[in-house]
Design an enzyme around this catalytic site. Structure first.
Site, mmCIF file in Angstrom:
data_model
loop_
_atom_site.group_PDB
_atom_site.id
_atom_site.type_symbol
_atom_site.label_atom_id
_atom_site.label_comp_id
_atom_site.label_asym_id
_atom_site.label_seq_id
_atom_site.Cartn_x
_atom_site.Cartn_y
_atom_site.Cartn_z
ATOM 1 N N ASP A 36 -36.100 -17.996 -15.563
ATOM 2 C CA ASP A 36 -35.130 -18.850 -15.027
ATOM 3 C C ASP A 36 -36.325 -19.790 -14.154
ATOM 4 O O ASP A 36 -37.319 -19.552 -13.855
ATOM 5 C CB ASP A 36 -34.300 -18.426 -13.836
ATOM 6 C CG ASP A 36 -35.094 -17.344 -12.835
ATOM 7 O OD1 ASP A 36 -36.143 -16.713 -13.360
ATOM 8 O OD2 ASP A 36 -34.961 -17.621 -11.505
ATOM 9 N N GLU B 48 -35.743 -14.463 -10.669
ATOM 10 C CA GLU B 48 -36.784 -14.648 -9.680
ATOM 11 C C GLU B 48 -36.867 -15.834 -8.881
ATOM 12 O O GLU B 48 -37.046 -15.811 -7.667
ATOM 13 C CB GLU B 48 -37.804 -14.629 -10.751
ATOM 14 C CG GLU B 48 -39.489 -14.311 -9.819
ATOM 15 C CD GLU B 48 -39.940 -15.393 -9.232
ATOM 16 O OE1 GLU B 48 -40.779 -15.073 -8.399
ATOM 17 O OE2 GLU B 48 -39.692 -16.768 -9.365
#
Length: 399
Positions: A80, A145
């Site tokens: 991500d 994250e």
């Protein structure tokens, strides 16, 4: 079937997936396509939590040529990325993976799709030259994250451990180098603790302050007490703990009204001189003393009424002392680059704070100068160098 030995090609495939947290965006699918030809078994569990978006994650495992008997190496990271912002500000579209002037441009190039691309290439080169490594290798990759970190690494570790997975060491491929590859390995991180303060006053007309209690006066006294004196002077392995106020707000659009409440949020990055409990007690004591001295208006000696609350799940401070992991990675870096990396605990938090509960963990990846910036980019030469470092470490680890 060709193996994913080219880190630049791997990275381009990942950058072209718009995986802005919490969207998978095709990035985990692209990664799975790289890993399957290497013999990995791949799972992509989705985790959920109340009040948070569902997040898809990836856990891939290669058994190795000794039926899993060798030391188990984990590589961890995230696909991500943060939002690109206004795409018109970018020289090249943020998800195009455009190569120009020896650099690949795109969101996630260094933070941290580049690290993943290099590790996959390094392992592919090892498999191409020598076959499967002498023990298990796993990739633990999250899509959470850069977000709340609730439905990502924490739950993925629990999920894998419940299936019997055990690890001997982990590398997190975050961008750790400030200027050049080989500068720095992160062997620990400061903890992070966030609190909220509310000071209660009495709303009133600004021309009649004797009829009101201004919470901003009280908040100023409390915040000053948080800043002074310094929390500590640092420790052997960590820089000084630091408190920063991140918001102060009264929610008051009028200039002739004394507000009823003032709110502030602060964050502390703390070293191993503190536990979360001891640090919370210190903050409570500072605020209590300041509240007794503070005033909400001239001539009123009642002190300051306030509330202090703590955000859930403070990040713990940790330090990795595993010599085989730290020395082995340092030796691989020096063999490839000629540099002996500094061992650092600087910077913010990462998912290493969760992994350290399962095995020794360090962080080493690309140069981080452009992470989260417009025109994030990575030198193609750095992709090749990092791939060579990871490959050297893999070969030494399983030697």
């Amino acid at each position: 079937m060709s193996l994913p030995t080219d880190p630049a090609a791997n990275l381009a495939a990942l950058i072209r997936c718009p995986s802005v947290t919490p969207a998978e965006g095709g990035a985990l699918m692209a990664l799975e396509a790289m890993l399957k030809p290497l013999g990995f078994a791949v799972d992509r569990p989705v985790f959920s939590g109340e009040g948070t978006p569902d997040v898809e994650n990836l856990y891939a495992r290669l058994a190795g040529d000794h039926s899993g008997e060798g030391p188990h190496l984990m590589f961890a990271g995230h696909t991500d990325v943060v939002p690109p912002g206004d795409e018109a500000d970018w020289t090249h579209p943020p998800f195009s993976a455009t190569v120009e002037g020896g650099f690949m441009h795109g969101r996630g190039a260094v933070d941290m799709k580049g690290g993943i691309a290099c590790f996959v290439a390094a392992l592919a080169r090892h498999v191409e030259a020598h076959g499967a490594p002498g023990g298990p290798v796993s990739l633990l990759i999250t899509g959470d994250e850069e977000g709340p970190a609730i439905n990502g690494t924490v739950k993925l570790l629990e999920w894998a451990a419940a299936r019997g997975e055990r690890w001997d060491a982990a590398i997190v491929g975050e961008p750790t180098n400030p200027d050049a590859l080989g500068d720095m390995i992160k062997i620990g991180r400061r903890g992070s603790l966030t609190g909220d303060i509310v000071v209660h006053g009495r709303q009133g007309h600004i021309a009649y302050p004797h009829l009101a209690d201004n919470p901003v006066r009280g908040m100023a006294a409390l915040l000053d007490a948080l800043f002074h004196p310094p929390l500590d002077a640092g420790t052997e392995n960590f820089q000084p703990s630091n408190l920063e106020v991140t918001t102060v707000d009264v929610g008051n659009p009028a200039t002739n009204v004394i507000p009823a409440k003032a709110r502030a949020t602060f964050n502390i990055r703390y070293n191993d001189a503190w536990t979360p409990e001891a640090l919370q007690a210190e903050i409570h004591n500072r605020l209590d003393r300041a509240a007794g001295r503070g005033k909400l208006r001239l001539g009123k000696e009642d002190g300051v009424a306030f509330e202090l609350s703590w955000r859930v799940s403070p990040s713990p401070v940790f330090l990795t002392r595993d010599d085989r992991l730290v020395s082995g990675l340092s030796a691989a870096i020096e063999a490839v680059t000629g540099r002996r990396p500094a061992l650092s605990t600087s910077g913010g938090t990462s998912d290493a704070r969760f992994i350290k509960d399962y095995c020794p963990v360090v962080e080493f990846g690309l140069v981080g100068q452009t992470m989260h910036m417009v025109n994030e980019r990575v030198a193609l030469a750095d992709l090749e160098t990092l791939t060579r470092i990871y490959r050297r470490f893999i070969e030494d680890w399983f030697a």
